[in-house]
Design a protein around this motif. Structure first.
Motif, mmCIF file in Angstrom:
data_model
loop_
_atom_site.group_PDB
_atom_site.id
_atom_site.type_symbol
_atom_site.label_atom_id
_atom_site.label_comp_id
_atom_site.label_asym_id
_atom_site.label_seq_id
_atom_site.Cartn_x
_atom_site.Cartn_y
_atom_site.Cartn_z
ATOM 1 N N GLU A 1 3.146 -0.056 2.957
ATOM 2 C CA GLU A 1 4.388 0.291 3.648
ATOM 3 C C GLU A 1 4.898 -0.924 4.423
ATOM 4 O O GLU A 1 4.123 -1.645 5.061
ATOM 5 C CB GLU A 1 4.108 1.449 4.614
ATOM 6 C CG GLU A 1 5.357 2.079 5.174
ATOM 7 C CD GLU A 1 5.025 3.116 6.253
ATOM 8 O OE1 GLU A 1 5.953 3.534 6.962
ATOM 9 O OE2 GLU A 1 3.836 3.487 6.381
ATOM 10 N N TRP A 2 6.209 -1.147 4.344
ATOM 11 C CA TRP A 2 6.825 -2.246 5.097
ATOM 12 C C TRP A 2 7.124 -1.702 6.488
ATOM 13 O O TRP A 2 8.067 -0.935 6.685
ATOM 14 C CB TRP A 2 8.093 -2.695 4.375
ATOM 15 C CG TRP A 2 8.643 -3.993 4.841
ATOM 16 C CD1 TRP A 2 8.053 -4.890 5.697
ATOM 17 C CD2 TRP A 2 9.905 -4.559 4.487
ATOM 18 N NE1 TRP A 2 8.855 -5.982 5.880
ATOM 19 C CE2 TRP A 2 9.997 -5.807 5.155
ATOM 20 C CE3 TRP A 2 10.959 -4.144 3.656
ATOM 21 C CZ2 TRP A 2 11.120 -6.630 5.020
ATOM 22 C CZ3 TRP A 2 12.069 -4.972 3.529
ATOM 23 C CH2 TRP A 2 12.139 -6.207 4.211
ATOM 24 N N THR A 3 6.314 -2.047 7.456
ATOM 25 C CA THR A 3 6.372 -1.393 8.767
ATOM 26 C C THR A 3 7.150 -2.170 9.823
ATOM 27 O O THR A 3 7.457 -1.644 10.884
ATOM 28 C CB THR A 3 4.944 -1.155 9.309
ATOM 29 O OG1 THR A 3 4.220 -2.397 9.210
ATOM 30 C CG2 THR A 3 4.214 -0.092 8.511
ATOM 31 N N TYR B 1 3.170 -5.212 7.304
ATOM 32 C CA TYR B 1 3.053 -4.179 6.270
ATOM 33 C C TYR B 1 1.704 -3.505 6.432
ATOM 34 O O TYR B 1 0.790 -4.069 7.039
ATOM 35 C CB TYR B 1 3.189 -4.780 4.864
ATOM 36 C CG TYR B 1 2.055 -5.701 4.490
ATOM 37 C CD1 TYR B 1 2.090 -7.054 4.811
ATOM 38 C CD2 TYR B 1 0.928 -5.208 3.817
ATOM 39 C CE1 TYR B 1 1.034 -7.894 4.483
ATOM 40 C CE2 TYR B 1 -0.117 -6.044 3.487
ATOM 41 C CZ TYR B 1 -0.066 -7.381 3.819
ATOM 42 O OH TYR B 1 -1.110 -8.205 3.498
ATOM 43 N N HIS C 1 6.094 -2.232 -2.158
ATOM 44 C CA HIS C 1 6.315 -1.385 -0.987
ATOM 45 C C HIS C 1 5.936 0.079 -1.206
ATOM 46 O O HIS C 1 6.196 0.908 -0.337
ATOM 47 C CB HIS C 1 7.764 -1.495 -0.538
ATOM 48 C CG HIS C 1 8.731 -1.110 -1.626
ATOM 49 N ND1 HIS C 1 8.662 -1.613 -2.893
ATOM 50 C CD2 HIS C 1 9.777 -0.256 -1.621
ATOM 51 C CE1 HIS C 1 9.626 -1.087 -3.623
ATOM 52 N NE2 HIS C 1 10.318 -0.261 -2.877
#
Ligand SMILES: *Cc1c(COP(=O)(O)O)cnc(C)c1O
Length: 373
Positions: free
Chosen positions: A227-229, A234, A223
């Motif tokens: 980015e874990w969106t 992601y 992460h």
């Protein structure tokens, strides 16, 4: 250790004081305020580190990822190159064992083939004999092998590879820190900190050229790399840090950055000239010793000098030299199996003098080799 003649910078070199101070100083700071706060204090320096490594390679800071070894860099990069049945991966005759083994496993898994490129009479990749087609997806190019002095051509190989759309993964483990690599053309580069760069152990770097990042499919990221969106989404970073993990040794990374700054301040051209001169002095001296055979190939030669004695086996010679305060190591066939088998070699003594070894020390080492071997 001041009387030690240190000829093992291809193995694990001796860091300058500024590198040790940086590492130890940061570890002490962590004991005072904790690892997170200590890292926050050095945030700007850590960020600037991408620029420092970019300067070393003559690339953009967005093309730099820090890792914990060259092998980690290589595995991460190699794993991200899409391969399918029928694809071809080309390697040099001096391919490194740590690259070869995972490559063979992946070939097994995907049905891709691993083929060895031919060398010319100097032992370097024979660019004229390269047979490439669209099935070649990757050329794994060892710049300077672990077991000898040769320097493989890079830009010529890359030009050929790019004609068919293949990626070039340059193993610059033994060239980074002794040769000036700016101006070389490749898609991916791996290096280690502890060898010619004189950095801490457990450090390495990966260069991912911006132009090829989209063609890669990294599998080993977390992460911080992406980015874990959203619950099912992601977004990968749009730079080489896609290939980094969140956790790392901050002290060691600061040490590596200090080592690279130190090399840049000395001058990459100066380092290259001095290392090449020391190695040549040693090689020429060894060639004059009765019963000693020098094994280095290559039209252009680096700071790695390999030899055997007709009287004393390599391991024993290494031990005898250590007793005489000369540090060398032994390169064994399993590290570069194709090349060593081809040349009928099992082990060679490897001496790798850095610029901090004086010409006088080279002469003293020759004298002790002559006495021991
Ligand atoms: C040392 C070496 C490696 C591996 O480096 P690590 O930092 O030990 O992972 C890879 N390739 C070559 C040619 C080497 O000499």
């Amino acid at each position: 250790m001041s009387d030690l003649i240190f000829l093992d910078s291809a193995g694990s070199s001796i860091p300058p004081a500024c590198v040790v101070d940086e590492v130890v100083g940061h570890l002490r700071r962590e004991t005072e305020i904790g690892g997170y706060r200590a890292a926050a204090e050095r945030r700007d320096d850590l960020e600037a580190g991408y620029g420092v490594l970019a300067e070393l390679f003559g690339v953009a800071p967005t093309e730099i990822a820090f890792t914990d070894s060259a092998t980690r860099s290589w595995l991460t990069a190699f794993d991200a190159v899409p391969l399918a049945k029928g694809d071809r991966v080309l390697v040099t005759e001096v391919e490194y064992g740590g690259n070869a083994v995972p490559m063979l496993r992946r070939a097994e898994e995907t049905g891709a083939t691993v083929e060895v490129m031919r060398s010319d009479r100097h032992g370097q990749v024979d660019v004229g004999a390269l047979e490439l087609d669209e099935r070649v997806k990757l050329v794994s190019l060892v710049h300077v092998p672990t077991n000898g002095g040769l320097v493989n051509p890079v830009n010529e190989v890359t030009a050929k590879a790019h004609e068919v759309g293949a990626l070039v993964l340059l193993d610059a483990c033994q060239s980074t820190g002794q040769l000036d690599l700016r101006g070389l053309d490749y898609d991916l580069l791996v290096c280690t900190g502890r060898k010619w760069l004189r950095g801490p152990r457990g450090t390495g770097a990966l260069v991912v050229r911006d132009a090829v990042r989209e063609r890669l499919r990294p599998r080993l990221f977390d992460h911080s790399g992406a980015e874990w969106t959203g619950r099912t989404e992601y977004r990968p970073r749009d730079d080489a840090r896609w290939f980094e993990l969140w956790e790392y040794s901050v002290a060691d990374r600061l040490g590596l950055i200090a080592a690279v700054k130190y090399a840049l301040a000395k001058g990459l051209d100066v380092i290259e000239a001095e290392v090449t001169a020391r190695a040549k002095r040693l090689r020429d001296g060894l060639a004059d010793l009765p019963g000693i055979t020098v094994h280095d190939l290559g039209e252009r030669q680096s700071g790695i000098v390999t030899f055997t004695s007709e009287r004393v086996p390599p391991m024993e010679l290494k031990d005898r030299l250590w007793e005489q305060r000369v540090a060398v190591t032994v390169s064994q066939s399993a590290s570069t199996l194709i090349d060593m088998t081809r040349r009928g070699l099992d082990e060679v003594v490897r001496a790798s003098p850095h610029y901090f070894v004086t010409p006088d020390e080279v002469d003293q080492a020759l004298e002790r080799i002559s006495r021991s071997g």
